[in-house]
Design an enzyme around this catalytic site. Sequence first.
Site, short mmCIF file in Angstrom:
data_model
loop_
_atom_site.label_atom_id
_atom_site.label_comp_id
_atom_site.label_asym_id
_atom_site.label_seq_id
_atom_site.Cartn_x
_atom_site.Cartn_y
_atom_site.Cartn_z
N TRP A 74 -12.90 -11.62 -40.97
CA TRP A 74 -13.81 -11.89 -41.78
C TRP A 74 -14.72 -11.08 -41.66
O TRP A 74 -15.79 -11.42 -43.49
CB TRP A 74 -14.45 -13.21 -41.50
CG TRP A 74 -13.85 -14.38 -41.23
CD1 TRP A 74 -13.50 -15.35 -40.33
CD2 TRP A 74 -14.12 -15.17 -42.85
NE1 TRP A 74 -12.77 -16.39 -40.36
CE2 TRP A 74 -12.67 -16.63 -41.53
CE3 TRP A 74 -14.06 -14.45 -43.68
CZ2 TRP A 74 -12.02 -17.27 -42.90
CZ3 TRP A 74 -13.21 -16.21 -44.52
CH2 TRP A 74 -12.63 -16.66 -44.19
N ASP B 35 -23.47 -12.85 -40.61
CA ASP B 35 -21.93 -13.45 -40.87
C ASP B 35 -22.03 -14.56 -39.52
O ASP B 35 -21.64 -14.04 -38.46
CB ASP B 35 -20.78 -13.61 -41.19
CG ASP B 35 -19.93 -14.68 -41.46
OD1 ASP B 35 -20.85 -15.34 -41.68
OD2 ASP B 35 -18.59 -14.04 -42.12
N LYS C 170 -18.40 -26.09 -40.63
CA LYS C 170 -18.25 -26.12 -39.00
C LYS C 170 -19.32 -27.19 -38.63
O LYS C 170 -19.30 -27.34 -37.16
CB LYS C 170 -18.10 -24.68 -38.56
CG LYS C 170 -16.87 -23.52 -39.35
CD LYS C 170 -16.72 -22.29 -39.28
CE LYS C 170 -16.49 -21.91 -40.18
NZ LYS C 170 -15.16 -22.71 -40.23
N1 PMP Z 1 -17.43 -16.17 -41.92
C1 PMP Z 1 -17.09 -16.79 -41.33
C2 PMP Z 1 -17.17 -16.04 -39.83
C3 PMP Z 1 -15.79 -18.00 -41.37
O1 PMP Z 1 -15.55 -18.59 -40.75
C4 PMP Z 1 -15.35 -18.51 -42.69
C5 PMP Z 1 -14.97 -19.29 -43.59
N2 PMP Z 1 -13.82 -20.03 -42.45
C6 PMP Z 1 -15.74 -17.39 -44.08
C7 PMP Z 1 -17.20 -16.47 -42.92
C8 PMP Z 1 -15.97 -17.95 -45.34
O2 PMP Z 1 -16.48 -19.36 -45.46
P1 PMP Z 1 -16.39 -20.27 -46.86
O3 PMP Z 1 -14.88 -20.52 -46.97
O4 PMP Z 1 -17.58 -20.69 -47.12
O5 PMP Z 1 -16.86 -18.85 -47.61
#
Ligand code: PMP
Length: 361
Positions: free
Chosen positions: A103, A173, A197
């Site tokens: 991520w 994040d 989550k």
């Molecule tokens: N950052 C992290 C740490 C994630 O786990 C996720 C989704 N699993 C995201 C960003 C992306 O999130 P979204 O699908 O809400 O854009």
Amino acid sequence: MTERIFNFSAGPAVLPVPVLEEAQRDMLSLPGVGMSVMEISHRSKTFDEIIGRAEAGLRELLKVPDNYHILFLQGGASLQFSMVPMNFLTPDGSADYVLTGSWGKKALKEAKKVGAVNIATTMADGGFTRVPSREEMSLSPHASYVHITSNETIEGVQWKHEPNVGDVPMVADMSSDILSRAFDVSKYGLIYAGAQKNMGPSGVTVVILREDLLQRIPENLATMLDYRVQVENKSLYNTPNTWGIYILSLVCKWVQEKGGLDAMEHENEEKAHLVYEAIDATDFYRGHADMDCRSTMNVTFRLPAEDLEKKFVADATAQGLDGLKGHRSVGGIRASIYNAFPRAGVEALVSFMKDFERRNG
Ligand code: PMP
């Protein structure tokens, strides 16, 4: 099927049963309102109270200082990958990115489209199994900000203590571990997290940002992408995800009733410990992350062969243990055990793991 199974999904993920029950009970008509929460105006007094409760809930749980704003945006954490640099990466500046997993890499990719970035460290060479030490990071004291990912959902790598980055604003994040433990908000300039989550359904992204940073935002950003506009309009510049914010307010109440973040952290550590103990007890299972940065939220591990992993997932699913397949980019097994995931489900997984090894080891 009316029975609930054990849902190990990484997100959208399991929600607290009392929250679902309350939402179900009040689905057709909010008490005293006569309409569903999905049918009321976002400009109504009722919704004003709901968004107020959501904000107050987060403020109380996370002990958010008064000089921080809380926003409820859309576009997921993924849109924050772009909004953060658009708002804070100055034309003559550079931003530091600390990469501890997939991520963080995605966040970096978007920042590169906006301006200059410096990869302060990447743990990619080791296969993203740990966070770096302070000495392994080349941070600039003049960076526009430093970006970290508190918990890498795919690899299951979590910072146990945030790095000390001096006076540079730290952006995190926290999509997959917000509300899972207590931490000091004042160490951060900006925190963002998708709700799906630990906080509610998908479609709401929480942003917590320090007031003084608003002055750094350039003029003429697209209206919806300008944090200042969102702050001035209290997240109501356009129609927000009213349902998602409502559920988030109920989740905050549930966490509070469970004893707040200290109690949550204690329970999460106990649950994670049970699975890691089962992994460490044998050579059949192999944990992905180094011991000192293993995630309490996403437990990642491998089996001796890929076909065994496939069988593990299929057999587990047949027994009502759903969502254990690792992310398509890394394979293996991932057990996501967020706040609302019951301890009984963790015990069921551990007993399944022992049994699976007995039959296939
Ligand atoms: N950052 C992290 C740490 C994630 O786990 C996720 C989704 N699993 C995201 C960003 C992306 O999130 P979204 O699908 O809400 O854009």
